[in-house]
Enzyme design. Structure first.
Site, PDB file in Angstrom:
ATOM      1  N   GLN A  36     -13.322 -19.014  21.330  1.00 53.62           N
ATOM      2  CA  GLN A  36     -13.374 -19.180  22.791  1.00 53.62           C
ATOM      3  C   GLN A  36     -12.085 -18.769  23.490  1.00 53.62           C
ATOM      4  O   GLN A  36     -12.086 -18.547  24.697  1.00 53.62           O
ATOM      5  CB  GLN A  36     -13.694 -20.636  23.152  1.00 53.62           C
ATOM      6  CG  GLN A  36     -15.137 -21.035  22.904  1.00 53.62           C
ATOM      7  CD  GLN A  36     -16.122 -20.336  23.825  1.00 53.62           C
ATOM      8  OE1 GLN A  36     -15.793 -19.841  24.897  1.00 53.62           O
ATOM      9  NE2 GLN A  36     -17.373 -20.280  23.396  1.00 53.62           N
TER      10      GLN A  36
ATOM     11  N   CYS B  32     -26.077 -23.783  20.549  1.00 56.35           N
ATOM     12  CA  CYS B  32     -26.619 -24.006  19.205  1.00 56.35           C
ATOM     13  C   CYS B  32     -27.424 -25.299  19.119  1.00 56.35           C
ATOM     14  O   CYS B  32     -28.216 -25.480  18.204  1.00 56.35           O
ATOM     15  CB  CYS B  32     -25.499 -24.056  18.195  1.00 56.35           C
ATOM     16  SG  CYS B  32     -24.234 -22.866  18.541  1.00 56.35           S
TER      17      CYS B  32
ATOM     18  N   SER C 198     -14.673 -13.583  17.656  1.00 55.19           N
ATOM     19  CA  SER C 198     -16.009 -12.992  17.724  1.00 55.19           C
ATOM     20  C   SER C 198     -16.122 -12.115  18.963  1.00 55.19           C
ATOM     21  O   SER C 198     -15.778 -12.540  20.069  1.00 55.19           O
ATOM     22  CB  SER C 198     -17.047 -14.111  17.776  1.00 55.19           C
ATOM     23  OG  SER C 198     -18.330 -13.562  17.985  1.00 55.19           O
TER      24      SER C 198
ATOM     25  N   HIS D  39     -18.628 -10.950  20.827  1.00 50.39           N
ATOM     26  CA  HIS D  39     -19.557 -11.161  21.954  1.00 50.39           C
ATOM     27  C   HIS D  39     -19.092 -12.236  22.916  1.00 50.39           C
ATOM     28  O   HIS D  39     -19.726 -12.472  23.942  1.00 50.39           O
ATOM     29  CB  HIS D  39     -20.984 -11.424  21.456  1.00 50.39           C
ATOM     30  CG  HIS D  39     -21.255 -12.798  20.923  1.00 50.39           C
ATOM     31  ND1 HIS D  39     -21.852 -13.773  21.685  1.00 50.39           N
ATOM     32  CD2 HIS D  39     -21.031 -13.346  19.718  1.00 50.39           C
ATOM     33  CE1 HIS D  39     -22.002 -14.876  20.950  1.00 50.39           C
ATOM     34  NE2 HIS D  39     -21.506 -14.640  19.757  1.00 50.39           N
TER      35      HIS D  39
ATOM     36  N   GLY E 270     -18.220 -14.928  14.537  1.00 58.21           N
ATOM     37  CA  GLY E 270     -17.464 -16.171  14.447  1.00 58.21           C
ATOM     38  C   GLY E 270     -17.967 -17.080  13.336  1.00 58.21           C
ATOM     39  O   GLY E 270     -17.180 -17.717  12.629  1.00 58.21           O
ATOM     40  N   THR E 271     -19.269 -17.138  13.172  1.00 57.22           N
ATOM     41  CA  THR E 271     -19.836 -18.029  12.155  1.00 57.22           C
ATOM     42  C   THR E 271     -19.402 -17.596  10.755  1.00 57.22           C
ATOM     43  O   THR E 271     -18.964 -18.430   9.946  1.00 57.22           O
ATOM     44  CB  THR E 271     -21.376 -18.038  12.268  1.00 57.22           C
ATOM     45  OG1 THR E 271     -21.725 -18.538  13.567  1.00 57.22           O
ATOM     46  CG2 THR E 271     -22.004 -18.922  11.200  1.00 57.22           C
TER      47      THR E 271
HETATM   48  C1  LIG Z   1     -19.703 -18.819  19.625  1.00 56.64           C
HETATM   49  C2  LIG Z   1     -18.796 -19.625  18.782  1.00 56.64           C
HETATM   50  C3  LIG Z   1     -18.816 -19.511  17.377  1.00 56.64           C
HETATM   51  C4  LIG Z   1     -19.837 -18.666  16.660  1.00 56.64           C
HETATM   52  O1  LIG Z   1     -19.579 -17.295  16.800  1.00 56.64           O
HETATM   53  P1  LIG Z   1     -20.778 -16.249  16.526  1.00 56.64           P
HETATM   54  O2  LIG Z   1     -20.104 -14.918  16.614  1.00 56.64           O
HETATM   55  O3  LIG Z   1     -21.778 -16.470  17.606  1.00 56.64           O
HETATM   56  O4  LIG Z   1     -21.295 -16.541  15.166  1.00 56.64           O
HETATM   57  C5  LIG Z   1     -17.905 -20.229  16.651  1.00 56.64           C
HETATM   58  N1  LIG Z   1     -17.003 -21.030  17.254  1.00 56.64           N
HETATM   59  C6  LIG Z   1     -16.944 -21.172  18.590  1.00 56.64           C
HETATM   60  C7  LIG Z   1     -15.921 -22.063  19.193  1.00 56.64           C
HETATM   61  C8  LIG Z   1     -17.842 -20.479  19.396  1.00 56.64           C
HETATM   62  O5  LIG Z   1     -17.790 -20.633  20.718  1.00 56.64           O
END
Ligand SMILES: *Cc1c(COP(=O)(O)O)cnc(C)c1O
Length: 387
Positions: free
Chosen positions: A180, A326, A200, A202, A72-73
């Site tokens: 999410q 985070c 993402s 996970h 996601g990042t």
């Molecule tokens: C977890 C999350 C991210 C980051 O995703 P990663 O795969 O952990 O880098 C970004 N945006 C939201 C809303 C998240 O919940």
């Protein structure tokens, strides 16, 4: 960690055993590099394309619009920086909200230091963005609007289709961080009027370190990673084949079970909230009462710190968090709760419980039985609670 009641699914989810099994052969048996031309490589390249189609299918997109990333990042960074760079001749103004994930807010701050301008649209007390406020923020030099689909701390679901319509009418690209929401609520790119979307693995029972970016065909972006010719020359680097296989398997399975699981988890979530509310005085829901992710519960407990509650729940083998994973370790109150107009001391006393597949009614009832005693004890020691 036997017998832990895990209620922090917004932070991450366990990898589904079936997903893990699907990934396994791609580490050591079919380990080919998908960019090579002999059978071992072709096999890997085939499974990557099947996975791309599976992801596209869930989102209602074309496979050619799906790009695999490290999560996601990276997807968020690419969307923000890639569009900002590719469209800077048109303008250097971007619009977002005050409740985005740090993986949106930080790239935007990075751009501001380089001469871009960012408008942060506020939210109401439930965490909702007003599409009209987005409309009013649009300028001739606006190149991107980025508003998250569902908030990771309070679960509020934003009116993405309406905001997308506003963006489309103004001819401005629209990105949503759907990390999410994907596989928890319906996410179809056409229904949401989005041009770019981050996800993402996970967060929906896939492995960590792999994600995807949906980029509508018409969207121009500068690559974030330069190197080899992978991903149609837009995202260099040898593909994470096992991760991609896991992502595809996880998104398909989770999306298939979505409706039934959402009904089950929201019923458990509501039972949990009702049970706690009946037994604990002076607790208040954070976020939207109904327009909310089915598994999300965030509330404030007057007079005590979130961290104290987390540690006490942990001693009772319940895993929850105070908000965003985070920001754990920082003493700053949640920017999301502050943006919703919640006072700093109440933001500090907030706690997030996000349910998932493994949670049962017994888990819920255990928390309902255990947590009121924890709150009572902490309040006895609290210098600020005197109700
Ligand atoms: C977890 C999350 C991210 C980051 O995703 P990663 O795969 O952990 O880098 C970004 N945006 C939201 C809303 C998240 O919940």
């Amino acid at each position: 960690m036997e017998n832990v009641i895990y209620m922090d699914h917004a932070a991450t989810t366990p990898t589904d055993p079936e997903v893990l099994k699907a990934m396994e052969p791609w580490f050591d048996v079919q380990y080919g590099n998908p960019a090579t031309l002999y059978s071992l490589g072709l096999l890997a390249s085939q499974v990557v394309e099947e996975s791309r189609s599976a992801v596209a299918d869930v989102l209602g997109a074309d496979p050619a619009e799906i790009y695999f990333t490290s999560g996601g990042t990276e997807s968020n960074n690419w969307a923000i920086k890639g569009v900002a760079d590719a469209h800077q001749k048109k303008g250097r103004h971007l619009i977002t909200s005050t409740i985005e994930h740090h993986a949106i807010l930080e790239p935007l701050e990075f751009l501001e230091k380089r001469g871009y301008e960012v408008t942060r649209v506020p939210v109401d007390g439930a965490g909702l963005v007003d599409p009209d406020a987005v409309r009013r923020a649009i300028r001739p030099d606006t190149i991107l609007i980025s508003i998250m689909h569902a908030n990771n701390e309070v679960g509020t679901i934003e009116p993405i289709a309406e905001i997308g319509a506003v963006a489309r009418e103004a001819g401005v690209l629209f990105h949503t961080d759907a990390v999410q929401s994907v596989a928890k609520i319906p996410v179809k790119v056409a229904d949401l009027n989005v041009d770019i979307l981050s996800l993402s693995a996970h967060k929906f029972y896939g492995p960590k370190g792999v994600g995807a970016l949906y980029l509508a065909k018409r969207v121009r972006v500068t690559p974030l990673l330069h190197g080899g010719a992978q991903e149609r020359r837009r995202r260099a680097g040898t593909l994470n084949v096992p991760g991609i296989v896991g992502l595809a398997k996880a998104i398909h399975k989770t999306a298939d079970q979505m409706e039934a699981e959402a009904a089950r988890e929201s019923a458990l979530r509501d039972r949990l909230w009702e049970g706690l509310r009946e037994r604990i005085p002076h607790i208040y829901l954070n976020g939207h009462p109904t327009q909310r992710l089915p598994n999300a519960l965030n509330f404030r407990v007057e007079g005590i710190e979130g961290e104290a509650m987390i540690l006490c729940l942990d001693m009772n083998r319940v895993g929850v968090s105070s908000g965003s994973a985070c920001t754990t370790g920082s003493l700053e109150p949640s920017h999301v709760l502050l943006a919703m107009g919640i006072a700093a001391e109440h933001a500090h006393g907030s706690i997030r419980m996000t349910l998932g597949r493994a949670n049962t009614q017994e888990d819920i009832d255990y928390v309902i039985d255990t947590f009121p005693g924890i709150v009572a004890r902490l309040r006895e020691m609290s210098p600020v609670y005197n109700k």
